[in-house]
Design a protein around this motif. Structure first.
Motif, mmCIF file in Angstrom:
data_model
loop_
_atom_site.group_PDB
_atom_site.id
_atom_site.type_symbol
_atom_site.label_atom_id
_atom_site.label_comp_id
_atom_site.label_asym_id
_atom_site.label_seq_id
_atom_site.Cartn_x
_atom_site.Cartn_y
_atom_site.Cartn_z
ATOM 1 N N ILE A 37 0.639 -1.378 0.209
ATOM 2 C CA ILE A 37 -0.062 0.086 0.084
ATOM 3 C C ILE A 37 0.808 1.192 -0.049
ATOM 4 C CG2 ILE A 37 -1.848 1.452 1.339
ATOM 5 C CD1 ILE A 37 -2.890 -1.350 2.220
ATOM 6 N N SER A 38 1.831 1.310 0.662
ATOM 7 C CA SER A 38 2.749 2.382 0.839
ATOM 8 C C SER A 38 3.495 2.715 -0.536
ATOM 9 C CB SER A 38 3.851 2.534 1.974
ATOM 10 O OG SER A 38 4.837 1.467 1.645
ATOM 11 N N THR A 39 3.826 1.524 -1.219
ATOM 12 C CA THR A 39 4.538 1.934 -2.450
ATOM 13 C C THR A 39 3.568 2.170 -3.539
ATOM 14 O OG1 THR A 39 5.928 0.016 -2.013
ATOM 15 C CG2 THR A 39 5.588 0.550 -4.431
ATOM 16 N N LEU A 40 2.357 1.587 -3.428
ATOM 17 C CA LEU A 40 1.242 2.117 -4.372
ATOM 18 C C LEU A 40 0.966 3.600 -4.103
ATOM 19 C CD1 LEU A 40 -0.756 1.273 -6.453
ATOM 20 C CD2 LEU A 40 -2.450 0.773 -4.937
ATOM 21 N N MET A 41 0.699 4.023 -3.075
ATOM 22 C CA MET A 41 0.506 5.296 -2.606
ATOM 23 C C MET A 41 1.471 6.315 -3.124
ATOM 24 S SD MET A 41 -1.343 5.231 1.165
ATOM 25 C CE MET A 41 -1.373 6.974 1.158
ATOM 26 N N PHE A 42 2.757 5.780 -2.954
ATOM 27 C CA PHE A 42 3.928 6.710 -3.342
ATOM 28 C C PHE A 42 3.918 7.001 -4.732
ATOM 29 C CE2 PHE A 42 8.549 7.186 -4.530
ATOM 30 C CZ PHE A 42 8.779 8.141 -3.680
ATOM 31 N N ILE A 43 3.600 5.940 -5.503
ATOM 32 C CA ILE A 43 3.374 6.148 -7.161
ATOM 33 C C ILE A 43 1.975 6.965 -7.453
ATOM 34 C CG2 ILE A 43 3.203 4.877 -9.170
ATOM 35 C CD1 ILE A 43 4.775 2.681 -7.970
ATOM 36 N N LEU A 44 1.120 6.386 -6.769
ATOM 37 C CA LEU A 44 -0.248 7.139 -7.247
ATOM 38 C C LEU A 44 -0.325 8.673 -6.872
ATOM 39 C CD1 LEU A 44 -2.891 4.378 -6.731
ATOM 40 C CD2 LEU A 44 -1.800 5.174 -8.848
ATOM 41 N N TYR A 45 0.152 9.190 -5.536
ATOM 42 C CA TYR A 45 0.056 10.347 -5.100
ATOM 43 C C TYR A 45 1.157 11.074 -5.397
ATOM 44 C CZ TYR A 45 -3.886 8.688 -2.460
ATOM 45 O OH TYR A 45 -5.242 8.040 -2.200
ATOM 46 N N ALA A 46 2.113 10.916 -6.396
ATOM 47 C CA ALA A 46 3.190 11.804 -7.097
ATOM 48 C C ALA A 46 2.515 13.225 -7.385
ATOM 49 C CB ALA A 46 4.030 11.080 -8.000
ATOM 50 N N ASP A 47 1.579 13.267 -8.086
ATOM 51 C CA ASP A 47 0.937 14.596 -8.278
ATOM 52 C C ASP A 47 0.429 15.338 -7.320
ATOM 53 O OD1 ASP A 47 1.744 13.766 -11.097
ATOM 54 O OD2 ASP A 47 -0.451 13.147 -11.357
ATOM 55 N N HIS A 48 0.312 14.866 -6.161
ATOM 56 C CA HIS A 48 -0.112 15.394 -5.033
ATOM 57 C C HIS A 48 0.693 15.460 -3.765
ATOM 58 C CE1 HIS A 48 -4.023 15.143 -6.957
ATOM 59 N NE2 HIS A 48 -3.981 13.929 -7.131
ATOM 60 N N ARG A 49 1.951 15.655 -4.211
ATOM 61 C CA ARG A 49 2.890 15.516 -3.216
ATOM 62 C C ARG A 49 3.152 16.782 -2.212
ATOM 63 N NH1 ARG A 49 6.600 16.601 -8.010
ATOM 64 N NH2 ARG A 49 6.529 14.340 -8.019
ATOM 65 N N MET A 50 2.444 17.838 -2.639
ATOM 66 C CA MET A 50 2.349 19.031 -1.852
ATOM 67 C C MET A 50 1.306 18.629 -0.400
ATOM 68 S SD MET A 50 4.606 20.877 -2.710
ATOM 69 C CE MET A 50 4.261 22.737 -2.273
ATOM 70 N N VAL A 51 0.124 17.766 -0.739
ATOM 71 C CA VAL A 51 -0.502 17.512 0.340
ATOM 72 C C VAL A 51 -0.226 16.394 1.121
ATOM 73 C CG1 VAL A 51 -2.873 16.816 0.622
ATOM 74 C CG2 VAL A 51 -2.601 18.473 -1.196
ATOM 75 N N PHE A 52 0.448 15.317 0.368
ATOM 76 C CA PHE A 52 0.718 14.020 0.923
ATOM 77 C C PHE A 52 2.109 14.040 0.717
ATOM 78 C CE2 PHE A 52 -3.473 12.998 -1.124
ATOM 79 C CZ PHE A 52 -3.868 12.722 0.116
ATOM 80 N N ASP A 53 2.877 14.316 2.019
ATOM 81 C CA ASP A 53 4.444 14.270 1.921
ATOM 82 C C ASP A 53 4.846 12.613 2.417
ATOM 83 O OD1 ASP A 53 7.037 14.745 2.201
ATOM 84 O OD2 ASP A 53 7.035 15.651 4.209
ATOM 85 N N ASP A 94 12.233 17.031 -4.108
ATOM 86 C CA ASP A 94 11.754 18.091 -4.801
ATOM 87 C C ASP A 94 11.324 17.960 -6.375
ATOM 88 O OD1 ASP A 94 11.936 19.441 -2.481
ATOM 89 O OD2 ASP A 94 13.901 20.197 -2.991
ATOM 90 N N SER A 95 12.203 17.355 -7.025
ATOM 91 C CA SER A 95 11.996 17.441 -8.548
ATOM 92 C C SER A 95 11.550 15.845 -8.959
ATOM 93 C CB SER A 95 13.047 17.692 -9.445
ATOM 94 O OG SER A 95 14.184 17.221 -9.148
ATOM 95 N N PHE A 96 11.307 15.032 -8.027
ATOM 96 C CA PHE A 96 11.135 13.266 -8.389
ATOM 97 C C PHE A 96 9.710 13.227 -8.722
ATOM 98 C CE2 PHE A 96 10.240 9.155 -6.956
ATOM 99 C CZ PHE A 96 10.919 8.548 -7.749
ATOM 100 N N THR A 97 9.675 12.491 -9.921
ATOM 101 C CA THR A 97 8.175 12.051 -10.227
ATOM 102 C C THR A 97 8.555 10.532 -10.429
ATOM 103 O OG1 THR A 97 7.670 14.172 -11.164
ATOM 104 C CG2 THR A 97 6.725 11.972 -11.887
ATOM 105 N N PRO A 98 8.012 9.785 -9.830
ATOM 106 C CA PRO A 98 7.994 8.248 -10.010
ATOM 107 C C PRO A 98 7.409 7.847 -11.666
ATOM 108 C CG PRO A 98 6.391 8.662 -8.180
ATOM 109 C CD PRO A 98 6.727 9.844 -8.723
#
Length: 100
Positions: free
Chosen positions: A75-91, A96-100
């Motif tokens: 779940i943490s791996t999936l969340m890390f990938i899926l919420y990359a666009d929302h990195r300002m909300v979900f830390d 800083d410049s990383f997109t999975p």
């Protein structure tokens, strides 16, 4: 979140230490539980029938612990990938410049 420690060496050391800790905790569950029951709960020594029941409880406890840990990894791996666009909300440990 072990993948986000920053260096390969720190990640490897954390995985090894965690593995040793899990092995120690799970392999000594019987001795620790019996010691706790006799010394702190002041219960009489365990009978063979009680030991059979306790072993079932310990097995279920270890199984559910492993299931929860495995689920958390996926779940943490999936969340890390899926919420990359929302990195300002979900830390979740993004660079800083990383997109999975």
């Amino acid at each position: 979140m072990l993948c986000n420690l920053g260096s390969f060496q720190a990640t490897t050391i954390a995985i090894i230490v965690t593995g040793i800790e899990e092995t120690a905790v799970r392999s000594t569950i019987e001795q620790r539980d019996i010691w706790y029951r006799e010394n702190y709960l002041n219960k009489p020594p365990v009978t063979p029938e009680e030991m059979a029941e306790l072993k079932e409880v310990w097995a279920a406890s270890i199984f559910h612990s492993m299931l929860a840990e495995t689920s958390a990894i996926f779940i943490s791996t999936l969340m890390f990938i899926l919420y990359a666009d929302h990195r300002m909300v979900f830390d979740l440990g993004y660079e800083d410049s990383f997109t999975p």
